[in-house]
Design an enzyme around this catalytic site. Structure first.
Site, PDB file in Angstrom:
ATOM      1  N   ILE A  73      39.038   4.712-102.286  1.00 33.19           N
ATOM      2  CA  ILE A  73      38.525   3.325-101.865  1.00 33.19           C
ATOM      3  C   ILE A  73      37.038   3.193-101.986  1.00 33.19           C
ATOM      4  O   ILE A  73      36.221   3.798-101.580  1.00 33.19           O
ATOM      5  CB  ILE A  73      38.990   3.090-100.409  1.00 33.19           C
ATOM      6  CG1 ILE A  73      39.926   2.656 -99.980  1.00 33.19           C
ATOM      7  CG2 ILE A  73      38.357   0.821-100.448  1.00 33.19           C
ATOM      8  CD1 ILE A  73      40.140   2.663 -98.819  1.00 33.19           C
ATOM      9  N   ASP A  85      27.734   3.395-105.680  1.00 31.77           N
ATOM     10  CA  ASP A  85      27.524   2.307-106.410  1.00 31.77           C
ATOM     11  C   ASP A  85      27.418   2.082-107.265  1.00 31.77           C
ATOM     12  O   ASP A  85      27.541   3.024-108.396  1.00 31.77           O
ATOM     13  CB  ASP A  85      25.623   2.372-106.704  1.00 31.77           C
ATOM     14  CG  ASP A  85      24.873   1.190-107.395  1.00 31.77           C
ATOM     15  OD1 ASP A  85      26.064   0.724-107.496  1.00 31.77           O
ATOM     16  OD2 ASP A  85      23.761   0.842-106.697  1.00 31.77           O
ATOM     17  N   ASN A 116      38.475  -1.712-105.128  1.00 31.19           N
ATOM     18  CA  ASN A 116      38.300  -2.988-104.040  1.00 31.19           C
ATOM     19  C   ASN A 116      36.658  -3.260-104.130  1.00 31.19           C
ATOM     20  O   ASN A 116      36.420  -5.180-104.554  1.00 31.19           O
ATOM     21  CB  ASN A 116      38.244  -2.803-102.947  1.00 31.19           C
ATOM     22  CG  ASN A 116      37.392  -3.915-102.226  1.00 31.19           C
ATOM     23  OD1 ASN A 116      38.659  -4.935-101.945  1.00 31.19           O
ATOM     24  ND2 ASN A 116      37.009  -3.523-101.197  1.00 31.19           N
ATOM     25  N   TYR A 173      33.175 -15.187-112.526  1.00 33.05           N
ATOM     26  CA  TYR A 173      33.878 -14.690-111.455  1.00 33.05           C
ATOM     27  C   TYR A 173      35.020 -14.232-111.944  1.00 33.05           C
ATOM     28  O   TYR A 173      35.820 -13.209-111.810  1.00 33.05           O
ATOM     29  CB  TYR A 173      33.460 -15.658-109.819  1.00 33.05           C
ATOM     30  CG  TYR A 173      34.711 -14.683-109.062  1.00 33.05           C
ATOM     31  CD1 TYR A 173      33.942 -13.608-108.276  1.00 33.05           C
ATOM     32  CD2 TYR A 173      36.098 -14.961-108.404  1.00 33.05           C
ATOM     33  CE1 TYR A 173      34.427 -12.660-107.555  1.00 33.05           C
ATOM     34  CE2 TYR A 173      36.382 -14.271-107.831  1.00 33.05           C
ATOM     35  CZ  TYR A 173      36.130 -13.657-107.080  1.00 33.05           C
ATOM     36  OH  TYR A 173      36.572 -12.651-105.672  1.00 33.05           O
ATOM     37  N   LYS A 192      37.738 -11.449-112.874  1.00 32.93           N
ATOM     38  CA  LYS A 192      38.907 -11.071-112.409  1.00 32.93           C
ATOM     39  C   LYS A 192      40.349 -11.423-113.427  1.00 32.93           C
ATOM     40  O   LYS A 192      41.164 -10.536-113.109  1.00 32.93           O
ATOM     41  CB  LYS A 192      39.071 -12.090-111.025  1.00 32.93           C
ATOM     42  CG  LYS A 192      38.107 -11.934-109.915  1.00 32.93           C
ATOM     43  CD  LYS A 192      38.092 -10.522-109.421  1.00 32.93           C
ATOM     44  CE  LYS A 192      37.576 -10.167-107.699  1.00 32.93           C
ATOM     45  NZ  LYS A 192      37.285  -9.099-108.078  1.00 32.93           N
TER      46      LYS A 192
END
Length: 269
Positions: A7, A54, A81, A146, A150
Site C-alpha cells: 500500500i 516518497d 493510494n 485534480y 484521476k
C-alpha cells in the site's frame, strides 16, 4: 498461504484504514509512507511492515519495490493510494503546483505499477487496485487538475486491464466520494483567485464540517477495497460511497450532457 498487500500512502486516511483491515483479515501488509519514523500505530501490529516511500521520487520507488519483492517473494495486491487534493480554479494555480499534483497523483501510479508488473507477469497472477475519485468519473469546478489526474488514472487502469488480462493479472479502480477523514485539512492544497470568489465560495460549502460529517466512513471504503481484492470478480470499477453512487447513477440515468448542463447551471452566477 498468507497473502500480501503493498500500500502506498498508508500513514493516514484510506491507506491506514485499509492496512488495518487487511491485517485483521490475516494478510501481511507492506505499508509505505514518506515518514515512517512518525508512525505510531501500524508498526505495532503483527504482520504489518512499514517502509519509507516518497512516491514523487522515481529512484526510491524502484529501490523500495526491489527490496520488498526480495524480502517477500510474493506480493498479491498492490494498492496505489498515495495522493492529495489540489483545489482551485486553473488561473489560481502555478506551474509548480500543477506539476507536483500530476507527479504525486498520476505518475506515481504509473511508476509503481510498472515496477510491479514484471513481478505479477512472471507469477501469472496479481491485482492492482488504483484509488481514483468520483471526480475521476465526473468533472467539477475547482477540480480541473485534480480531476485530470484521476480521470487519467481511470483511463490508464482500463488500458492496463486489457494489456495484463492475458497474464491473469487484474486491474481494479476504487472511485470514492467524500470520506470522513481530515483530507480537507491534511491532504488538500487550495488556490484562490478574486475573479472566481463566488464560485469558490459555493464549492467550498461541500468541505464544511457539517458536510464532511455526512460523508461515508473511511472504514466503509476500506471494506470495498477488501471486497475488490477478494471477491473473485472480473470487475474494473467500484464506485464507493453514497454520494459517489448518487452522482454516478445520475450521470448514467440522465446522460452525460444533461448532467453537465445541470452542474453548469448550479455554478452560473
Amino acid at each position: 498461504m498468507q497473502k500480501t498487500i503493498f500500500i502506498t500512502g498508508a500513514s493516514s486516511g484510506l491507506g491506514k484504514s485499509t492496512a488495518k483491515l487487511f491485517q485483521s483479515k490475516g494478510w501481511r501488509v507492506i505499508a509505505t509512507m514518506r515518514n515512517p519514523e512518525k508512525e505510531t500505530e501500524l508498526n505495532k501490529l503483527k504482520d504489518v511492515f512499514v517502509f519509507p516511500l516518497d512516491v514523487t521520487q522515481p529512484e526510491q520507488i524502484i529501490s523500495t519495490i526491489e527490496k520488498v519483492t526480495n524480502l517477500y517473494s510474493t506480493i498479491d495486491v498492490v494498492m496505489n493510494n498515495a495522493g492529495y487534493g489540489l483545489i482551485g480554479v486553473l488561473e489560481s494555480l502555478n506551474d509548480e503546483q500543477i506539476q507536483r499534483q500530476i507527479t504525486t497523483n498520476l505518475l506515481s501510479v504509473i511508476r509503481v505499477s510498472k515496477a510491479f508488473t514484471s513481478h505479477f507477469r512472471e507469477r501469472k497472477s496479481g491485482t492492482f487496485i488504483n484509488i481514483t475519485s468520483t471526480f475521476g468519473l465526473i468533472g467539477f469546478p475547482t477540480c480541473s487538475i485534480y480531476s485530470a489526474t484521476k480521470f487519467a488514472i481511470d483511463g490508464f487502469s482500463e488500458s492496463m486491464a486489457y494489456e495484463l488480462a492475458q497474464f491473469g493479472i487484474q486491474v481494479k479502480i476504487i472511485a470514492p466520494g467524500g470520506m470522513q477523514t481530515d483530507f480537507a485539512v491534511r491532504s488538500m492544497e487550495v488556490g484562490q483567485h478574486e475573479a472566481y470568489q463566488k464560485l469558490t465560495s459555493e464549492v467550498s460549502k461541500g468541505y464544511s464540517a457539517e458536510k464532511i460529517s455526512n460523508y461515508t466512513k473511511v472504514e466503509d471504503i476500506a471494506e470495498i477495497v477488501y471486497q475488490s481484492a477478494t471477491d473473485g470478480k472480473n470487475q474494473l470499477r467500484y464506485v464507493a460511497g453514497c454520494d459517489a453512487n448518487q452522482l454516478y447513477d445520475e450521470r448514467l440515468n440522465l446522460g452525460i450532457e444533461t448532467q453537465v448542463q445541470n452542474i453548469k447551471t448550479m455554478f452560473t452566477f
